[in-house]
Scaffold this active site. Structure first.
Site, PDB file in Angstrom:
ATOM      1  N   VAL A   1      35.469  11.748  28.377  1.00 43.43           N
ATOM      2  CA  VAL A   1      35.702  10.805  29.480  1.00 43.43           C
ATOM      3  C   VAL A   1      36.993  11.222  30.166  1.00 43.43           C
ATOM      4  O   VAL A   1      38.034  11.347  29.513  1.00 43.43           O
ATOM      5  CB  VAL A   1      35.832   9.350  28.980  1.00 43.43           C
ATOM      6  CG1 VAL A   1      36.147   8.410  30.143  1.00 43.43           C
ATOM      7  CG2 VAL A   1      34.571   8.901  28.257  1.00 43.43           C
TER       8      VAL A   1
ATOM      9  N   VAL B   1      36.908   4.650  39.687  1.00 43.18           N
ATOM     10  CA  VAL B   1      36.059   5.783  39.348  1.00 43.18           C
ATOM     11  C   VAL B   1      35.523   5.656  37.928  1.00 43.18           C
ATOM     12  O   VAL B   1      34.320   5.807  37.682  1.00 43.18           O
ATOM     13  CB  VAL B   1      36.832   7.108  39.518  1.00 43.18           C
ATOM     14  CG1 VAL B   1      35.967   8.297  39.084  1.00 43.18           C
ATOM     15  CG2 VAL B   1      37.288   7.279  40.961  1.00 43.18           C
ATOM     16  N   LEU B   2      36.414   5.374  36.990  1.00 45.19           N
ATOM     17  CA  LEU B   2      35.983   5.248  35.595  1.00 45.19           C
ATOM     18  C   LEU B   2      34.987   4.111  35.424  1.00 45.19           C
ATOM     19  O   LEU B   2      33.962   4.265  34.742  1.00 45.19           O
ATOM     20  CB  LEU B   2      37.192   5.032  34.686  1.00 45.19           C
ATOM     21  CG  LEU B   2      36.880   4.835  33.199  1.00 45.19           C
ATOM     22  CD1 LEU B   2      36.158   6.049  32.637  1.00 45.19           C
ATOM     23  CD2 LEU B   2      38.149   4.551  32.408  1.00 45.19           C
TER      24      LEU B   2
ATOM     25  N   TYR C   1      38.821   0.872  26.464  1.00 47.22           N
ATOM     26  CA  TYR C   1      37.394   0.760  26.219  1.00 47.22           C
ATOM     27  C   TYR C   1      36.896  -0.643  25.896  1.00 47.22           C
ATOM     28  O   TYR C   1      35.699  -0.892  25.938  1.00 47.22           O
ATOM     29  CB  TYR C   1      36.979   1.756  25.142  1.00 47.22           C
ATOM     30  CG  TYR C   1      37.154   3.174  25.636  1.00 47.22           C
ATOM     31  CD1 TYR C   1      36.230   3.729  26.507  1.00 47.22           C
ATOM     32  CD2 TYR C   1      38.275   3.922  25.291  1.00 47.22           C
ATOM     33  CE1 TYR C   1      36.398   5.016  27.006  1.00 47.22           C
ATOM     34  CE2 TYR C   1      38.453   5.208  25.785  1.00 47.22           C
ATOM     35  CZ  TYR C   1      37.518   5.744  26.648  1.00 47.22           C
ATOM     36  OH  TYR C   1      37.696   7.009  27.148  1.00 47.22           O
TER      37      TYR C   1
ATOM     38  N   PHE D   1      34.469  14.325  17.713  1.00 45.99           N
ATOM     39  CA  PHE D   1      33.601  14.612  18.864  1.00 45.99           C
ATOM     40  C   PHE D   1      34.263  14.090  20.132  1.00 45.99           C
ATOM     41  O   PHE D   1      35.229  13.350  20.076  1.00 45.99           O
ATOM     42  CB  PHE D   1      32.194  14.015  18.695  1.00 45.99           C
ATOM     43  CG  PHE D   1      32.139  12.512  18.568  1.00 45.99           C
ATOM     44  CD1 PHE D   1      32.055  11.705  19.690  1.00 45.99           C
ATOM     45  CD2 PHE D   1      32.155  11.898  17.321  1.00 45.99           C
ATOM     46  CE1 PHE D   1      31.980  10.322  19.586  1.00 45.99           C
ATOM     47  CE2 PHE D   1      32.079  10.516  17.195  1.00 45.99           C
ATOM     48  CZ  PHE D   1      31.997   9.729  18.324  1.00 45.99           C
TER      49      PHE D   1
END
Length: 417
Positions: free
Chosen positions: A95, A106-107, A136, A417
């Site tokens: 991200v 934008v996010l 988040y 990840f």
């Protein structure tokens, strides 16, 4: 392929749109992500080795005038949930927004497109590792598993005589490490809530670049009575200086997995037996890993920090709640609010016999990000209620919910990840 999503305008500048990327946009969006994370653009050689790990599939970017200004990426895999089932999950692995286009919507536009895609494809859950934890929660993710950072002193740390020493540990060559560890990880299995499967796209960029012939990490494998059953990936970091010329190196553990306690103990015993080492450092280990009590003096295994590790978002609340098991207790009714995926908002009766939507009055009320915190068993209902994250409508329901959601084993992901 999903249609482009109008993203909005950036001040007086041209409107941006959010859409899936094409194959031709893979490298430019990876470069965008790397710059957003303050790393250099990928080299031609590195791209040739790891391009397979950055497919166009499941990537949404924001474009302004044809140029990418933001990227969100994920890959599909499976996650172990309480009760032992492995269920489909989207692992969000990238991200980023260009530095001159942050805090302008934008996010939010990209995350909305990604979550809509997860829901459309029927995925019950999404997970990520958060570079900035404050971001988040507003997108429905909750801190669902913690990890601890350990520092073990050498040579002072010694194993207690009652800790078994079984099997053998051998070092792998870089070529062997690349070839053998994928099958060994699969053999070890997803034995803790929060562990995820590592699909083929994960290995080249995340594993091979650390252990391959041009990398510096070392790999050791444990073999027990039934064959290989554990491995550790670690780096050696020099600590010698003019002021401390005799300071030994530190072993920095990147990846340690074992099928059972004996293999885990053997791998830690191996690390603590390496000569010319003053300590072993390991980040994001399970919070209930019992290394300290394996030692004659538990103080030699110091917990330096406990941090958020895996963040989880229920994408389909009913399917997610129905995928895990619950301990024996009377059912509770949860009122869940989801401001992004509004179809999830509703009341759910949760009990040992399953989960169903209901029109009954709720016992507890919470937002979907708090449900994400509760889902794997890291946090208790009592703790979240005391923190104000859960609204209690029926005090008696708190104890029932604690019993329903608790797990014997702490959740842990154990995969970068």
């Amino acid at each position: 392929m999903p249609a482009p999503v109008p993203g909005g305008k950036i001040g007086r500048m041209t409107a941006f749109e959010v859409r899936p990327i094409t194959d031709d946009e893979r490298r430019s969006t990876l470069d965008l992500l790397r710059r957003a994370l303050h790393t250099r653009r990928i080299t031609d050689d590195a791209w040739a080795r790891s391009a397979v790990s950055w497919p166009a599939e499941h990537k949404f970017a924001a474009f302004e005038g044809g140029d990418p200004i933001g990227i969100v990426s994920s890959f599909d895999t499976e996650i172990a949930v309480p009760g032992g089932r492995a269920v489909p999950v989207a692992a969000v692995d990238g991200v980023g927004v260009r530095a001159d286009r942050t805090r302008r919507g934008v996010l939010s536009a990209m995350m909305a497109a990604q979550l809509g895609d997860f829901a459309a494809r029927g995925l019950p859950l999404a997970v990520l590792h958060a570079s900035e934890p404050t971001i988040y929660g507003r997108f429905g993710y909750g801190s669902a598993a913690l990890g601890k950072t350990l520092r073990v002193a050498r040579p002072a740390a010694r194993f207690h005589e009652r800790v078994p020493a079984v099997g053998d540990v051998r070092m792998l060559t870089p070529e062997e490490a690349v070839k053998e560890l994928p099958a060994l990880y699969e053999r070890i299995g997803l034995h803790r809530p929060g562990m995820i499967a590592r699909p083929d796209v994960w290995w080249p960029a995340t594993h091979e670049r650390h252990v391959g012939p041009d990398a510096g990490y070392l790999v050791a494998v444990h073999s027990g009575p039934d064959g290989d059953d554990g491995f550790v990936v670690y780096d050696t970091i020099g600590r010698r200086s003019l002021d401390s010329p005799d300071e030994g190196a530190v072993l920095d553990v990147r990846d340690l997995h074992a099928a059972g306690p004996a293999a885990r103990a053997a791998l830690w015993r191996f690390l603590l037996s390496v000569d010319l080492v003053s300590g072993v450092h390991a980040r994001h280990r399970p919070v209930d890993e019992p290394l300290a009590v394996m030692l004659t003096d538990h103080r030699h295994a110091a917990t330096l920090a406990v941090e958020d590790d895996l963040w989880l978002r229920p994408v389909d609340v009913e399917a997610a709640l129905g995928a895990r098991s619950y301990r024996a207790a009377g059912p509770v009714v949860l009122a869940v609010t989801d401001r992004t995926l509004t179809a999830n908002t509703g009341h759910y009766e949760v009990g040992p016999d399953g989960v169903r939507r209901t029109s009954a009055a709720p016992d507890l009320a919470l937002d979907v990000d708090t449900l994400g915190m509760l889902y794997l068993g890291q946090w208790s209902v009592t703790a979240l209620a005391h923190a104000g994250r859960i609204e209690v409508r029926d005090e008696a329901a708190v104890a029932r919910a604690d019993e329903l959601f608790t797990t014997v084993t702490a959740p842990w992901c154990g995969t970068h990840f």
